[in-house]
Motif scaffolding. Sequence first.
Motif, PDB file in Angstrom:
ATOM      1  N   PHE A  70     -13.880  10.854   3.331  1.00 15.59           N
ATOM      2  CA  PHE A  70     -12.751   9.942   3.210  1.00 15.59           C
ATOM      3  C   PHE A  70     -12.327   9.648   4.636  1.00 15.59           C
ATOM      4  CE2 PHE A  70      -9.264   9.925  -0.326  1.00 15.59           C
ATOM      5  CZ  PHE A  70      -9.420   8.563  -0.455  1.00 15.59           C
ATOM      6  N   HIS A  90      -9.224   7.964   6.511  1.00 17.29           N
ATOM      7  CA  HIS A  90      -7.923   7.303   6.548  1.00 17.29           C
ATOM      8  C   HIS A  90      -7.686   6.812   7.974  1.00 17.29           C
ATOM      9  CE1 HIS A  90      -7.140   8.913   2.575  1.00 17.29           C
ATOM     10  NE2 HIS A  90      -5.990   8.270   2.534  1.00 17.29           N
ATOM     11  N   GLU A 119       2.635   8.386   7.385  1.00 13.63           N
ATOM     12  CA  GLU A 119       1.644   8.608   6.329  1.00 13.63           C
ATOM     13  C   GLU A 119       1.732   7.488   5.293  1.00 13.63           C
ATOM     14  OE1 GLU A 119      -0.710  11.463   5.209  1.00 13.63           O
ATOM     15  OE2 GLU A 119      -0.852  11.113   7.348  1.00 13.63           O
ATOM     16  N   TRP A 120       2.920   7.003   5.073  1.00 16.96           N
ATOM     17  CA  TRP A 120       3.145   5.872   4.172  1.00 16.96           C
ATOM     18  C   TRP A 120       3.936   4.817   4.935  1.00 16.96           C
ATOM     19  CZ3 TRP A 120       4.997   7.065  -1.555  1.00 16.96           C
ATOM     20  CH2 TRP A 120       3.962   7.703  -2.253  1.00 16.96           C
ATOM     21  N   HIS A 126      -4.035   0.464   3.011  1.00 21.68           N
ATOM     22  CA  HIS A 126      -3.193   1.543   2.461  1.00 21.68           C
ATOM     23  C   HIS A 126      -1.940   0.906   1.866  1.00 21.68           C
ATOM     24  CE1 HIS A 126      -1.295   5.670   2.472  1.00 21.68           C
ATOM     25  NE2 HIS A 126      -2.515   5.932   2.034  1.00 21.68           N
ATOM     26  N   HIS A 127      -0.973   1.742   1.489  1.00 19.04           N
ATOM     27  CA  HIS A 127       0.196   1.211   0.763  1.00 19.04           C
ATOM     28  C   HIS A 127       0.992   0.192   1.581  1.00 19.04           C
ATOM     29  CE1 HIS A 127      -1.084   4.492  -1.637  1.00 19.04           C
ATOM     30  NE2 HIS A 127      -0.288   5.428  -1.157  1.00 19.04           N
ATOM     31  N   TYR A 180     -11.320   2.240  -0.169  1.00 20.32           N
ATOM     32  CA  TYR A 180      -9.999   2.548  -0.728  1.00 20.32           C
ATOM     33  C   TYR A 180      -9.162   1.326  -0.468  1.00 20.32           C
ATOM     34  CZ  TYR A 180      -5.367   5.079  -0.578  1.00 20.32           C
ATOM     35  OH  TYR A 180      -4.078   5.527  -0.742  1.00 20.32           O
ATOM     36  N   TRP A 213     -11.685   3.273  -4.621  1.00 25.01           N
ATOM     37  CA  TRP A 213     -10.565   4.202  -4.801  1.00 25.01           C
ATOM     38  C   TRP A 213      -9.300   3.367  -4.964  1.00 25.01           C
ATOM     39  CZ3 TRP A 213     -10.033   9.745  -4.183  1.00 25.01           C
ATOM     40  CH2 TRP A 213      -8.723  10.174  -4.123  1.00 25.01           C
ATOM     41  N   ASP A 271      -5.805   3.982  -5.601  1.00 23.94           N
ATOM     42  CA  ASP A 271      -4.772   5.016  -5.647  1.00 23.94           C
ATOM     43  C   ASP A 271      -3.635   4.643  -6.607  1.00 23.94           C
ATOM     44  OD1 ASP A 271      -4.026   7.532  -3.964  1.00 23.94           O
ATOM     45  OD2 ASP A 271      -2.187   6.409  -4.317  1.00 23.94           O
ATOM     46  N   ALA A 327      -0.511   5.732  -6.384  1.00 25.99           N
ATOM     47  CA  ALA A 327       0.851   5.886  -5.840  1.00 25.99           C
ATOM     48  C   ALA A 327       1.644   4.597  -5.979  1.00 25.99           C
ATOM     49  CB  ALA A 327       0.783   6.297  -4.370  1.00 25.99           C
ATOM     50  N   GLU A 360      -5.353  18.361  -4.351  1.00 22.76           N
ATOM     51  CA  GLU A 360      -5.611  17.912  -2.975  1.00 22.76           C
ATOM     52  C   GLU A 360      -5.786  19.084  -2.013  1.00 22.76           C
ATOM     53  OE1 GLU A 360      -2.866  14.618  -2.133  1.00 22.76           O
ATOM     54  OE2 GLU A 360      -4.257  13.367  -3.289  1.00 22.76           O
ATOM     55  N   ASP A 409     -10.128  15.405  -3.888  1.00 21.68           N
ATOM     56  CA  ASP A 409      -9.847  14.826  -2.561  1.00 21.68           C
ATOM     57  C   ASP A 409      -9.103  15.876  -1.746  1.00 21.68           C
ATOM     58  OD1 ASP A 409      -7.677  14.434  -4.399  1.00 21.68           O
ATOM     59  OD2 ASP A 409      -6.721  13.099  -2.963  1.00 21.68           O
ATOM     60  N   TRP A 427      -3.234  12.761   6.160  1.00 23.57           N
ATOM     61  CA  TRP A 427      -4.423  12.007   5.770  1.00 23.57           C
ATOM     62  C   TRP A 427      -4.827  11.114   6.941  1.00 23.57           C
ATOM     63  CZ3 TRP A 427      -7.112  13.288   1.640  1.00 23.57           C
ATOM     64  CH2 TRP A 427      -6.464  13.914   0.563  1.00 23.57           C
TER      65      TRP A 427
HETATM   66  C1  FUL Z   1      -2.398   9.492  -2.099  1.00 22.11           C
HETATM   67  C2  FUL Z   1      -1.802   8.515  -1.101  1.00 22.11           C
HETATM   68  O1  FUL Z   1      -0.440   8.240  -1.377  1.00 22.11           O
HETATM   69  C3  FUL Z   1      -1.993   9.199   0.223  1.00 22.11           C
HETATM   70  O2  FUL Z   1      -1.392   8.511   1.282  1.00 22.11           O
HETATM   71  C4  FUL Z   1      -3.488   9.349   0.462  1.00 22.11           C
HETATM   72  O3  FUL Z   1      -4.074   8.085   0.623  1.00 22.11           O
HETATM   73  C5  FUL Z   1      -4.123  10.125  -0.682  1.00 22.11           C
HETATM   74  C6  FUL Z   1      -5.603  10.273  -0.591  1.00 22.11           C
HETATM   75  O4  FUL Z   1      -3.793   9.544  -1.909  1.00 22.11           O
HETATM   76  O5  FUL Z   1      -2.030   9.251  -3.372  1.00 22.11           O
END
Ligand code: FUL
Length: 510
Positions: free
Chosen positions: A66, A68, A78-79, A118-119, A165, A204, A206, A208, A261, A299, A307
């Motif tokens: 993975f 990131h 991270e977010w 990412h988010h 992702y 991937w 996610d 979230a 995780e 993961d 990450w």
């Molecule tokens: C999570 C994400 O919110 C994290 O930031 C990261 O990417 C992880 C692998 O999955 O749900």
Amino acid sequence: MKKTTLTLFALSLAVAPSGGWAQQAGGSEFVIQQQSLPNPDNEPAPVHPVPHPRQLKWQETEFYAFFHYGMNTYTGKEWGYGDEDEDLFAPTQAPNPKQWLEAVKAAGMKGGIAVVKHHDGFCLWPTATTSHNVENSSNAYAKETNIPRDFAAAAKELGMKYGFYISPWDRNSALYGTDKYVSDVFLRQCAELAQYGTDQFEMWFDGANGGDGYYGGKNTTINVDQSTYYDVPNLRDSVHKVCPDCVLWGVGGEARWIGNEAGWAGETNWSPENRGTAPEGNGMYGSENGWFWLPGESDAKGTNNGWFYHDGETVKSAERLFQMYLETVGRNSTLILNMPPNKAGVLPTATVDVLEDLGNLLETRLGNDLARTAKVEVSETRTAGASRNYEATNLTDGDKDTYWATNDGTTSATITLTWDSPQRIHFVALQEYIKLGQRVKAFKIETSTDGSSNWTERGGSIQQTTVGYKRIIPLNGSTSNYGSAISVKGVRVTIEDSKACPLLHTLSVY
Ligand code: FUL
């Protein structure tokens, strides 16, 4: 010929004696006449659920990386909130995905998944779907950056699998929360990525969705019901039309989140699962009688903090990562191990060194299968068919498409390996022929110093229950302490219980 008759009132169709459908004038019976299919190879009937061929290929990837990397690498988050100035994405040199993949290949990984959005919604390729992308950074390296293009090209060059992702949740998009986001932004982004390759092995998606974000300037909270919002059946279908071998992870799930995780799966781990509360259900363990084939993916972070790479990020030791491997790949799960590139867009030297050490550990400890030189005997062998046999030697021929099986109705059996001279061993690994379903419920492993008597049970308190795609048992009962080898002239595996006749394609000893 077998005949199954179902009687359903108020239906007027019947199967004609010829086996075709026939209308029954005014009749009230619905008859299904099932013909026994010819089975010249005497193959065992499947135990459902069974994997889709794309899930089988995916499982064979076993251990992959993975990566990131993105806006958060430069903001220290991270977010990200989605309101970042694009200029903040400022690589100090051209990001080099080939270097990432080379480093993980040395660790024995067969592929990788790159985060390309990412988010925060920031896209690592020039995209028509949003201005929040690399092209709009004033940094010269950023303008040239196209991670999916370079990542896919490097993977192909290195003979590795690749996937992306792409976060469904987008804290930047003004359209997020409306139907237009799914059709005009998210699905289009998936389609854009296909221009870099349609042989992606996993997407991937996610799950979230923290709610709050910048959403095109609106500082607000938008919550969606992910099971309906992303139009999952259409999403799955759209991706598969373009990338037929691509397994969807998370939203649309064809593989399940192990859920900790921390790099471990249950010792008992079924690939069958029900779609439960989370889309993935019973993470670490699966469900013996689950309706769907939903194999586990673990993961885990390969470094000690985020990450994403942050200042002071340190990499875990090769021994710790080897333990994770045993507790995931060795327990019927895949392992997706995160290794974050730094601000220069490369994996730091310390990471590269640990990955090389890990590769050496895997090679020295699990690289030389001593079963290949053993004599192999079994308590029962399934009757051979016209062009397939189920001999014990199939277990040690290195061919995943040949397997040993017992006859129908036999759910316990022994396999005995013997050598003329003593072998120094640490691990026994088993692999089921999962194409026909996961079956084994209980087994035990014993060793003997002379190969014929004084059998001693091995594996300590480790539960010897499920096998699945792959199960590795450390004979000393420890996944964290390699310890010293035991000297044996015999290894005996007893399948104690199985849903139906057990089918194993490989038995390995290291
Ligand atoms: C999570 C994400 O919110 C994290 O930031 C990261 O990417 C992880 C692998 O999955 O749900």
